[in-house]
Write a protein that holds these residues in place. Structure first.
Motif, PDB file in Angstrom:
ATOM      1  N   PRO A  95       0.802  -1.230   0.000  1.00 41.54           N
ATOM      2  CA  PRO A  95       0.000   0.000   0.000  1.00 41.54           C
ATOM      3  C   PRO A  95       0.831   1.275   0.000  1.00 41.54           C
ATOM      4  O   PRO A  95       0.331   2.347  -0.347  1.00 41.54           O
ATOM      5  CB  PRO A  95      -0.809  -0.109   1.297  1.00 41.54           C
ATOM      6  CG  PRO A  95       0.018  -0.996   2.173  1.00 41.54           C
ATOM      7  CD  PRO A  95       0.712  -1.964   1.256  1.00 41.54           C
ATOM      8  N   GLY A  96       2.110   1.192   0.403  1.00 40.98           N
ATOM      9  CA  GLY A  96       2.947   2.383   0.467  1.00 40.98           C
ATOM     10  C   GLY A  96       2.844   3.087   1.808  1.00 40.98           C
ATOM     11  O   GLY A  96       2.167   2.624   2.722  1.00 40.98           O
ATOM     12  N   ASP A  97       3.531   4.204   1.908  1.00 39.48           N
ATOM     13  CA  ASP A  97       3.580   4.960   3.162  1.00 39.48           C
ATOM     14  C   ASP A  97       2.310   5.784   3.318  1.00 39.48           C
ATOM     15  O   ASP A  97       2.059   6.703   2.524  1.00 39.48           O
ATOM     16  CB  ASP A  97       4.791   5.899   3.175  1.00 39.48           C
ATOM     17  CG  ASP A  97       6.106   5.149   3.060  1.00 39.48           C
ATOM     18  OD1 ASP A  97       6.154   3.993   3.515  1.00 39.48           O
ATOM     19  OD2 ASP A  97       7.068   5.729   2.514  1.00 39.48           O
ATOM     20  N   PRO A  98       1.516   5.513   4.346  1.00 35.31           N
ATOM     21  CA  PRO A  98       0.246   6.235   4.508  1.00 35.31           C
ATOM     22  C   PRO A  98       0.468   7.741   4.621  1.00 35.31           C
ATOM     23  O   PRO A  98       1.315   8.205   5.369  1.00 35.31           O
ATOM     24  CB  PRO A  98      -0.318   5.667   5.823  1.00 35.31           C
ATOM     25  CG  PRO A  98       0.391   4.364   6.026  1.00 35.31           C
ATOM     26  CD  PRO A  98       1.750   4.535   5.422  1.00 35.31           C
ATOM     27  N   GLY A  99      -0.292   8.482   3.847  1.00 36.23           N
ATOM     28  CA  GLY A  99      -0.232   9.937   3.939  1.00 36.23           C
ATOM     29  C   GLY A  99       0.996  10.572   3.340  1.00 36.23           C
ATOM     30  O   GLY A  99       1.236  11.764   3.521  1.00 36.23           O
ATOM     31  N   SER A 100       1.796   9.799   2.584  1.00 36.08           N
ATOM     32  CA  SER A 100       3.001  10.391   1.999  1.00 36.08           C
ATOM     33  C   SER A 100       2.670  11.340   0.848  1.00 36.08           C
ATOM     34  O   SER A 100       3.495  12.172   0.475  1.00 36.08           O
ATOM     35  CB  SER A 100       3.958   9.296   1.523  1.00 36.08           C
ATOM     36  OG  SER A 100       3.341   8.472   0.554  1.00 36.08           O
ATOM     37  N   TYR A 101       1.458  11.225   0.282  1.00 34.84           N
ATOM     38  CA  TYR A 101       1.064  12.183  -0.754  1.00 34.84           C
ATOM     39  C   TYR A 101      -0.443  12.407  -0.695  1.00 34.84           C
ATOM     40  O   TYR A 101      -1.214  11.476  -0.447  1.00 34.84           O
ATOM     41  CB  TYR A 101       1.446  11.706  -2.158  1.00 34.84           C
ATOM     42  CG  TYR A 101       1.180  12.779  -3.179  1.00 34.84           C
ATOM     43  CD1 TYR A 101       1.991  13.899  -3.240  1.00 34.84           C
ATOM     44  CD2 TYR A 101       0.085  12.701  -4.035  1.00 34.84           C
ATOM     45  CE1 TYR A 101       1.718  14.926  -4.131  1.00 34.84           C
ATOM     46  CE2 TYR A 101      -0.188  13.720  -4.933  1.00 34.84           C
ATOM     47  CZ  TYR A 101       0.636  14.834  -4.972  1.00 34.84           C
ATOM     48  OH  TYR A 101       0.366  15.858  -5.839  1.00 34.84           O
ATOM     49  N   GLN A 102      -0.846  13.657  -0.918  1.00 31.38           N
ATOM     50  CA  GLN A 102      -2.257  14.026  -0.974  1.00 31.38           C
ATOM     51  C   GLN A 102      -2.587  14.492  -2.398  1.00 31.38           C
ATOM     52  O   GLN A 102      -1.989  15.451  -2.899  1.00 31.38           O
ATOM     53  CB  GLN A 102      -2.560  15.165   0.011  1.00 31.38           C
ATOM     54  CG  GLN A 102      -2.334  14.807   1.462  1.00 31.38           C
ATOM     55  CD  GLN A 102      -2.464  16.014   2.384  1.00 31.38           C
ATOM     56  OE1 GLN A 102      -2.365  17.155   1.942  1.00 31.38           O
ATOM     57  NE2 GLN A 102      -2.659  15.751   3.668  1.00 31.38           N
ATOM     58  N   TYR A 103      -3.487  13.793  -3.043  1.00 28.79           N
ATOM     59  CA  TYR A 103      -3.927  14.188  -4.374  1.00 28.79           C
ATOM     60  C   TYR A 103      -4.869  15.379  -4.248  1.00 28.79           C
ATOM     61  O   TYR A 103      -5.781  15.378  -3.422  1.00 28.79           O
ATOM     62  CB  TYR A 103      -4.603  13.007  -5.075  1.00 28.79           C
ATOM     63  CG  TYR A 103      -3.624  11.900  -5.397  1.00 28.79           C
ATOM     64  CD1 TYR A 103      -2.990  11.833  -6.643  1.00 28.79           C
ATOM     65  CD2 TYR A 103      -3.296  10.934  -4.448  1.00 28.79           C
ATOM     66  CE1 TYR A 103      -2.073  10.837  -6.930  1.00 28.79           C
ATOM     67  CE2 TYR A 103      -2.379   9.928  -4.726  1.00 28.79           C
ATOM     68  CZ  TYR A 103      -1.773   9.884  -5.971  1.00 28.79           C
ATOM     69  OH  TYR A 103      -0.863   8.900  -6.257  1.00 28.79           O
ATOM     70  N   GLN A 144       0.801   5.766  -3.164  1.00 32.80           N
ATOM     71  CA  GLN A 144       1.670   6.536  -2.287  1.00 32.80           C
ATOM     72  C   GLN A 144       3.128   6.141  -2.554  1.00 32.80           C
ATOM     73  O   GLN A 144       3.412   5.191  -3.292  1.00 32.80           O
ATOM     74  CB  GLN A 144       1.319   6.249  -0.826  1.00 32.80           C
ATOM     75  CG  GLN A 144      -0.133   6.530  -0.461  1.00 32.80           C
ATOM     76  CD  GLN A 144      -0.418   8.004  -0.340  1.00 32.80           C
ATOM     77  OE1 GLN A 144       0.196   8.718   0.436  1.00 32.80           O
ATOM     78  NE2 GLN A 144      -1.375   8.493  -1.133  1.00 32.80           N
ATOM     79  N   ALA A 145       4.069   6.851  -1.950  1.00 32.09           N
ATOM     80  CA  ALA A 145       5.473   6.441  -2.016  1.00 32.09           C
ATOM     81  C   ALA A 145       5.592   5.042  -1.414  1.00 32.09           C
ATOM     82  O   ALA A 145       5.108   4.792  -0.310  1.00 32.09           O
ATOM     83  CB  ALA A 145       6.351   7.425  -1.262  1.00 32.09           C
ATOM     84  N   GLY A 146       6.199   4.138  -2.154  1.00 30.60           N
ATOM     85  CA  GLY A 146       6.329   2.760  -1.697  1.00 30.60           C
ATOM     86  C   GLY A 146       5.225   1.842  -2.175  1.00 30.60           C
ATOM     87  O   GLY A 146       5.284   0.629  -1.954  1.00 30.60           O
TER      88      GLY A 146
END
Length: 206
Positions: free
Chosen positions: A69-77, A160-162
């Motif tokens: 799933p990647g890093d939670p909250g690493s990017y906001q669309y 997200q990142a990851g």
């Protein structure tokens, strides 16, 4: 009440634009083509995805699997509401990916650490659906919107990142009946594995 915006429809229009070079006398029926591809796509997803899921868009299923799933909250669309009509704010991602033809399981491309602009004009609709969240919740300054805007992506928060995702898409959400050189024939359903190492707001001057 949740806002609705035809952001996904814009993606469909991009895809339709890909078929604008149809020769005189030829027609393209996306629904008929999808019925041909549907059993191939489902069989491929069941064989090559460990935990296959699907989401339906305009009556056509994109199969997918979230590997990481990647890093939670690493990017906001984000969307920019200042123009009167909500506009998606492009992102910039560093991505490694592999693409295969569903019909033959032949790899047509594999690249590492490629920079992509994630926008509604720079990537195929299947990637838009994979990257963007189900609902857009943030404005261009990172604040919460008064009401979320439906987009219809595969996941709640978007890649997200990851993140690592695998998708199996009908040709309609890829290149339709247009070939891409010798690597991708017309009417090709496609498989992608996408790994996102970085994602951030796009800056035009970088």
């Amino acid at each position: 009440m949740m806002k609705k915006v035809n952001v996904l429809v814009l993606g469909a229009l991009i895809a339709m634009g890909l078929s604008s070079c149809i020769k005189d006398g030829e027609t393209y029926d996306p629904n008929a083509q999808y019925e041909i591809e549907k059993p191939l796509i489902e069989a491929y997803a069941q064989e090559y995805l460990d935990n296959p899921n699907y989401k339906e868009f305009q009556g056509m299923r994109i199969w997918f699997e979230i590997v990481q799933p990647g890093d939670p909250g690493s990017y906001q669309y984000k969307v920019d509401e200042n123009s009167g009509n909500p506009l998606f704010v492009p992102a910039e991602a560093i991505v490694s990916y592999e693409g295969r033809l569903v019909k033959t399981n032949t790899e047509f491309e594999s690249k590492d650490d490629q920079k992509f602009i994630i926008s509604l004009s720079s990537i195929i609709p299947a990637w838009q659906i994979a990257f963007l969240p189900d609902k857009l919740r943030y404005n261009d300054e990172g604040g919460l919107l008064d009401e979320p805007i439906e987009f219809g992506g595969l996941t709640e928060v978007g890649l997200q990142a990851g993140s690592v995702i695998r998708i199996v898409t009908p040709s309609y959400w890829a290149y339709q009946n247009q070939s891409q050189g010798s690597a991708i024939p017309p009417n090709s359903p496609l498989y992608f594995e996408i790994t996102v190492s970085e994602i951030k707001d796009y800056e035009a001057n970088n």
